[in-house]
Design a protein around this motif. Structure first.
Motif, PDB file in Angstrom:
ATOM      1  N   ASP A 109       6.041  -0.776   0.204  1.00  0.00           N
ATOM      2  CA  ASP A 109       7.050   0.269   0.038  1.00  0.00           C
ATOM      3  C   ASP A 109       8.441  -0.248   0.371  1.00  0.00           C
ATOM      4  O   ASP A 109       9.412   0.083  -0.297  1.00  0.00           O
ATOM      5  CB  ASP A 109       6.739   1.479   0.937  1.00  0.00           C
ATOM      6  N   GLY A 110       8.542  -1.044   1.400  1.00  0.00           N
ATOM      7  CA  GLY A 110       9.826  -1.601   1.788  1.00  0.00           C
ATOM      8  C   GLY A 110      10.355  -2.600   0.776  1.00  0.00           C
ATOM      9  O   GLY A 110      11.541  -2.611   0.459  1.00  0.00           O
ATOM     10  N   LYS A 111       9.463  -3.420   0.256  1.00  0.00           N
ATOM     11  CA  LYS A 111       9.874  -4.398  -0.761  1.00  0.00           C
ATOM     12  C   LYS A 111      10.337  -3.692  -2.026  1.00  0.00           C
ATOM     13  O   LYS A 111      11.335  -4.074  -2.636  1.00  0.00           O
ATOM     14  CB  LYS A 111       8.725  -5.358  -1.056  1.00  0.00           C
ATOM     15  N   GLU A 112       9.625  -2.661  -2.417  1.00  0.00           N
ATOM     16  CA  GLU A 112      10.012  -1.883  -3.596  1.00  0.00           C
ATOM     17  C   GLU A 112      11.376  -1.234  -3.370  1.00  0.00           C
ATOM     18  O   GLU A 112      12.235  -1.232  -4.256  1.00  0.00           O
ATOM     19  CB  GLU A 112       8.961  -0.810  -3.893  1.00  0.00           C
ATOM     20  N   LEU A 113      11.592  -0.678  -2.188  1.00  0.00           N
ATOM     21  CA  LEU A 113      12.862  -0.044  -1.881  1.00  0.00           C
ATOM     22  C   LEU A 113      13.998  -1.065  -1.944  1.00  0.00           C
ATOM     23  O   LEU A 113      15.056  -0.788  -2.522  1.00  0.00           O
ATOM     24  CB  LEU A 113      12.826   0.614  -0.505  1.00  0.00           C
ATOM     25  N   LYS A 114      13.791  -2.254  -1.392  1.00  0.00           N
ATOM     26  CA  LYS A 114      14.824  -3.295  -1.439  1.00  0.00           C
ATOM     27  C   LYS A 114      15.194  -3.629  -2.879  1.00  0.00           C
ATOM     28  O   LYS A 114      16.370  -3.739  -3.215  1.00  0.00           O
ATOM     29  CB  LYS A 114      14.336  -4.565  -0.741  1.00  0.00           C
ATOM     30  N   GLU A 115      14.182  -3.793  -3.729  1.00  0.00           N
ATOM     31  CA  GLU A 115      14.436  -4.113  -5.133  1.00  0.00           C
ATOM     32  C   GLU A 115      15.174  -2.979  -5.832  1.00  0.00           C
ATOM     33  O   GLU A 115      16.104  -3.219  -6.610  1.00  0.00           O
ATOM     34  CB  GLU A 115      13.114  -4.411  -5.854  1.00  0.00           C
ATOM     35  N   ARG A 116      14.778  -1.747  -5.549  1.00  0.00           N
ATOM     36  CA  ARG A 116      15.434  -0.598  -6.174  1.00  0.00           C
ATOM     37  C   ARG A 116      16.863  -0.415  -5.693  1.00  0.00           C
ATOM     38  O   ARG A 116      17.747  -0.036  -6.459  1.00  0.00           O
ATOM     39  CB  ARG A 116      14.627   0.684  -5.933  1.00  0.00           C
ATOM     40  N   PHE A 117      17.100  -0.687  -4.405  1.00  0.00           N
ATOM     41  CA  PHE A 117      18.464  -0.650  -3.882  1.00  0.00           C
ATOM     42  C   PHE A 117      19.335  -1.619  -4.679  1.00  0.00           C
ATOM     43  O   PHE A 117      20.417  -1.274  -5.136  1.00  0.00           O
ATOM     44  CB  PHE A 117      18.494  -1.071  -2.409  1.00  0.00           C
ATOM     45  N   GLN A 118      18.867  -2.852  -4.819  1.00  0.00           N
ATOM     46  CA  GLN A 118      19.652  -3.872  -5.507  1.00  0.00           C
ATOM     47  C   GLN A 118      19.898  -3.504  -6.964  1.00  0.00           C
ATOM     48  O   GLN A 118      21.019  -3.617  -7.452  1.00  0.00           O
ATOM     49  CB  GLN A 118      18.953  -5.225  -5.402  1.00  0.00           C
ATOM     50  N   SER A 119      18.869  -3.050  -7.657  1.00  0.00           N
ATOM     51  CA  SER A 119      19.023  -2.673  -9.061  1.00  0.00           C
ATOM     52  C   SER A 119      20.001  -1.521  -9.234  1.00  0.00           C
ATOM     53  O   SER A 119      20.853  -1.547 -10.127  1.00  0.00           O
ATOM     54  CB  SER A 119      17.673  -2.270  -9.662  1.00  0.00           C
TER      55      SER A 119
END
Length: 135
Positions: A109-119
């Protein structure tokens, strides 16, 4: 098309919730400080983008509907990842918020959130830059 203003309004609330959770952590490790920074950027960008779209809807047709679709898609993806992250943090059994955040950020969940933040940040920067370059 879904209402862009309601999508952005929801994203504003979700990003603010993420920011509120993350800002409670002082002396956080770098990965959490990075998310704190990204959350504050999104928290400050989204209201401006929402106002820009609201203005366009009132005064003129949207200059680039495809760009709006991309923005909304990125925003929905961010919302989904943020909600999943917040739910996972809430479900952790540890009473220590720091411990719950640390393990959740390292999990899927944290990794997905990091990627979505960046995108989403990249998309927000592109949309606002394009808007002001064409103004």
């Amino acid at each position: 098309m879904a209402d862009p203003l309601s999508i952005l309004t929801t994203a504003i609330h979700v990003s603010h919730r993420i920011y509120d959770v993350l800002k409670t952590m002082s002396d956080a490790p770098e990965e959490i400080r990075t998310l704190q920074f990204q959350a504050s950027m999104i928290d400050s960008f989204l209201p401006n983008v929402r106002e820009m779209i609201e203005h366009d809807q009132r005064h003129s047709p949207l200059s680039d509907p495809q760009q709006l679709q991309i923005l909304l898609s990125q925003t929905r993806g961010f919302q989904d990842a943020a909600e999943s992250f917040l739910n996972t943090v809430a479900k952790k059994t540890s009473s220590d918020l720091y411990t719950r955040l640390k393990y959740t950020i390292r999990a899927a969940d944290g990794k997905e959130l990091k990627e979505r933040f960046q995108s989403l940040l990249i998309t927000l920067i592109a949309v606002t830059t394009s808007r002001y370059a064409n103004a």
